[in-house]
Write a protein that holds these residues in place. Structure first.
Motif, PDB file in Angstrom:
ATOM      1  N   GLY A  14    -118.580 -45.537  51.488  1.00 19.28           N
ATOM      2  CA  GLY A  14    -117.404 -44.791  51.072  1.00 19.28           C
ATOM      3  C   GLY A  14    -117.053 -43.707  52.077  1.00 19.28           C
ATOM      4  N   SER A  15    -118.066 -43.011  52.584  1.00 20.26           N
ATOM      5  CA  SER A  15    -117.840 -41.964  53.585  1.00 20.26           C
ATOM      6  C   SER A  15    -117.258 -42.540  54.871  1.00 20.26           C
ATOM      7  N   ARG A  16    -117.737 -43.703  55.275  1.00 22.63           N
ATOM      8  CA  ARG A  16    -117.209 -44.350  56.489  1.00 22.63           C
ATOM      9  C   ARG A  16    -115.749 -44.750  56.299  1.00 22.63           C
ATOM     10  N   ILE A  17    -115.419 -45.262  55.109  1.00 25.56           N
ATOM     11  CA  ILE A  17    -114.036 -45.642  54.814  1.00 25.56           C
ATOM     12  C   ILE A  17    -113.136 -44.405  54.885  1.00 25.56           C
ATOM     13  N   VAL A  18    -113.591 -43.318  54.254  1.00 26.99           N
ATOM     14  CA  VAL A  18    -112.810 -42.073  54.236  1.00 26.99           C
ATOM     15  C   VAL A  18    -112.600 -41.560  55.656  1.00 26.99           C
ATOM     16  N   GLU A  19    -113.660 -41.571  56.459  1.00 27.36           N
ATOM     17  CA  GLU A  19    -113.551 -41.086  57.838  1.00 27.36           C
ATOM     18  C   GLU A  19    -112.521 -41.879  58.627  1.00 27.36           C
ATOM     19  N   LYS A  20    -112.512 -43.208  58.463  1.00 23.03           N
ATOM     20  CA  LYS A  20    -111.553 -44.019  59.205  1.00 23.03           C
ATOM     21  C   LYS A  20    -110.129 -43.756  58.714  1.00 23.03           C
ATOM     22  N   LEU A  21    -109.935 -43.677  57.416  1.00 22.00           N
ATOM     23  CA  LEU A  21    -108.599 -43.425  56.880  1.00 22.00           C
ATOM     24  C   LEU A  21    -108.072 -42.062  57.320  1.00 22.00           C
ATOM     25  N   GLU A  66    -110.619 -55.081  54.176  1.00 23.07           N
ATOM     26  CA  GLU A  66    -110.241 -55.186  52.765  1.00 23.07           C
ATOM     27  C   GLU A  66    -110.686 -53.942  51.991  1.00 23.07           C
ATOM     28  N   ASP A  67    -111.918 -53.481  52.222  1.00 23.07           N
ATOM     29  CA  ASP A  67    -112.425 -52.286  51.536  1.00 23.07           C
ATOM     30  C   ASP A  67    -111.610 -51.044  51.912  1.00 23.07           C
ATOM     31  N   GLU A  68    -111.250 -50.918  53.189  1.00 20.52           N
ATOM     32  CA  GLU A  68    -110.462 -49.775  53.630  1.00 20.52           C
ATOM     33  C   GLU A  68    -109.072 -49.791  53.008  1.00 20.52           C
ATOM     34  N   HIS A  69    -108.480 -50.974  52.931  1.00 15.12           N
ATOM     35  CA  HIS A  69    -107.159 -51.091  52.313  1.00 15.12           C
ATOM     36  C   HIS A  69    -107.234 -50.740  50.823  1.00 15.12           C
ATOM     37  N   GLU A  70    -108.270 -51.210  50.136  1.00 14.48           N
ATOM     38  CA  GLU A  70    -108.449 -50.876  48.721  1.00 14.48           C
ATOM     39  C   GLU A  70    -108.642 -49.375  48.542  1.00 14.48           C
ATOM     40  N   GLY A  71    -109.380 -48.751  49.455  1.00 17.21           N
ATOM     41  CA  GLY A  71    -109.587 -47.310  49.405  1.00 17.21           C
ATOM     42  C   GLY A  71    -108.294 -46.546  49.593  1.00 17.21           C
ATOM     43  N   LEU A  72    -107.469 -46.983  50.536  1.00 14.88           N
ATOM     44  CA  LEU A  72    -106.183 -46.347  50.779  1.00 14.88           C
ATOM     45  C   LEU A  72    -105.297 -46.471  49.540  1.00 14.88           C
ATOM     46  N   GLU A  73    -105.259 -47.636  48.939  1.00 12.19           N
ATOM     47  CA  GLU A  73    -104.451 -47.839  47.732  1.00 12.19           C
ATOM     48  C   GLU A  73    -104.959 -46.973  46.581  1.00 12.19           C
ATOM     49  N   LEU A  74    -106.279 -46.814  46.467  1.00 12.86           N
ATOM     50  CA  LEU A  74    -106.846 -45.965  45.420  1.00 12.86           C
ATOM     51  C   LEU A  74    -106.375 -44.521  45.579  1.00 12.86           C
ATOM     52  N   VAL A  75    -106.408 -44.015  46.799  1.00  7.12           N
ATOM     53  CA  VAL A  75    -105.957 -42.643  47.052  1.00  7.12           C
ATOM     54  C   VAL A  75    -104.470 -42.521  46.756  1.00  7.12           C
ATOM     55  N   ARG A  76    -103.692 -43.491  47.200  1.00  6.51           N
ATOM     56  CA  ARG A  76    -102.243 -43.435  46.962  1.00  6.51           C
ATOM     57  C   ARG A  76    -101.910 -43.507  45.479  1.00  6.51           C
ATOM     58  N   GLU A  77    -102.532 -44.434  44.767  1.00  4.72           N
ATOM     59  CA  GLU A  77    -102.228 -44.618  43.346  1.00  4.72           C
ATOM     60  C   GLU A  77    -102.673 -43.436  42.505  1.00  4.72           C
ATOM     61  N   SER A  78    -103.803 -42.841  42.867  1.00  4.07           N
ATOM     62  CA  SER A  78    -104.321 -41.706  42.098  1.00  4.07           C
ATOM     63  C   SER A  78    -103.580 -40.419  42.445  1.00  4.07           C
ATOM     64  N   GLY A  79    -102.992 -40.355  43.627  1.00  4.53           N
ATOM     65  CA  GLY A  79    -102.340 -39.139  44.082  1.00  4.53           C
ATOM     66  C   GLY A  79    -103.331 -38.123  44.613  1.00  4.53           C
ATOM     67  N   GLY A  80    -104.602 -38.395  44.431  1.00  8.28           N
ATOM     68  CA  GLY A  80    -105.680 -37.526  44.897  1.00  8.28           C
ATOM     69  C   GLY A  80    -106.938 -37.827  44.116  1.00  8.28           C
ATOM     70  N   ILE A  81    -108.042 -37.987  44.810  1.00  7.12           N
ATOM     71  CA  ILE A  81    -109.312 -38.307  44.164  1.00  7.12           C
ATOM     72  C   ILE A  81    -110.433 -37.619  44.928  1.00  7.12           C
ATOM     73  N   HIS A  82    -111.435 -37.158  44.207  1.00  7.89           N
ATOM     74  CA  HIS A  82    -112.584 -36.540  44.872  1.00  7.89           C
ATOM     75  C   HIS A  82    -113.430 -37.621  45.534  1.00  7.89           C
ATOM     76  N   GLN A  83    -113.936 -37.310  46.723  1.00  9.82           N
ATOM     77  CA  GLN A  83    -114.716 -38.291  47.472  1.00  9.82           C
ATOM     78  C   GLN A  83    -115.922 -38.754  46.669  1.00  9.82           C
ATOM     79  N   SER A  84    -116.489 -37.875  45.848  1.00 10.68           N
ATOM     80  CA  SER A  84    -117.646 -38.257  45.040  1.00 10.68           C
ATOM     81  C   SER A  84    -117.293 -39.308  43.991  1.00 10.68           C
ATOM     82  N   ASP A  85    -116.023 -39.387  43.591  1.00  6.43           N
ATOM     83  CA  ASP A  85    -115.563 -40.429  42.664  1.00  6.43           C
ATOM     84  C   ASP A  85    -114.999 -41.633  43.408  1.00  6.43           C
TER      85      ASP A  85
END
Length: 116
Positions: A43-50, A12-31
């Motif tokens: 957050g870093s683990r989610i990013v690495e998997k995606l 669920e967290d990974e899917h939410e992270g993917l949607e956040l990146v898609r909806e924003s069009g681009g986001i800094h990992q620190s945000d």
């Protein structure tokens, strides 16, 4: 494995992270992790998997004076339809400057008019 199959296996967290990146069009990992409400470590683990599953791209950058990554959707998730007029891609896509009085621009605009 297809992108759809890969997405189906996300938590669920990974899917939410993917949607956040898609909806924003681009986001800094620190945000990214702050927006998701997870720790920077999670957050870093989610990013690495995606990124490993080619669902997002990571680009090294400096943001607010700190080294971080800009997370963007992969190209297959981008919608280029607004750049198209029929089967013609906008002449403004490319390296050189386009003269709005040029034949290429005029033809593209005419194709836009015919679609409407």
């Amino acid at each position: 494995m297809s992108a759809a199959e890969t997405e189906a296996e996300l938590s669920e967290d990974e899917h939410e992270g993917l949607e956040l990146v898609r909806e924003s069009g681009g986001i800094h990992q620190s945000d990214f992790w702050k927006e998701l409400g997870v720790s920077s470590r999670k957050g870093s683990r989610i990013v690495e998997k995606l990124a490993r599953n080619d669902l997002i791209e990571r680009h090294e950058t400096v943001y607010n004076g700190h080294n971080t990554y800009l997370l963007t959707p992969t190209a297959r998730d981008l919608d280029f339809s607004l750049l198209m007029a029929g089967d013609m891609l906008s002449p403004f896509i490319g390296e050189e400057e386009i003269n709005p009085q040029s034949d290429a621009f005029s033809q593209w605009m005419m194709n836009l008019a015919y679609e409407g």
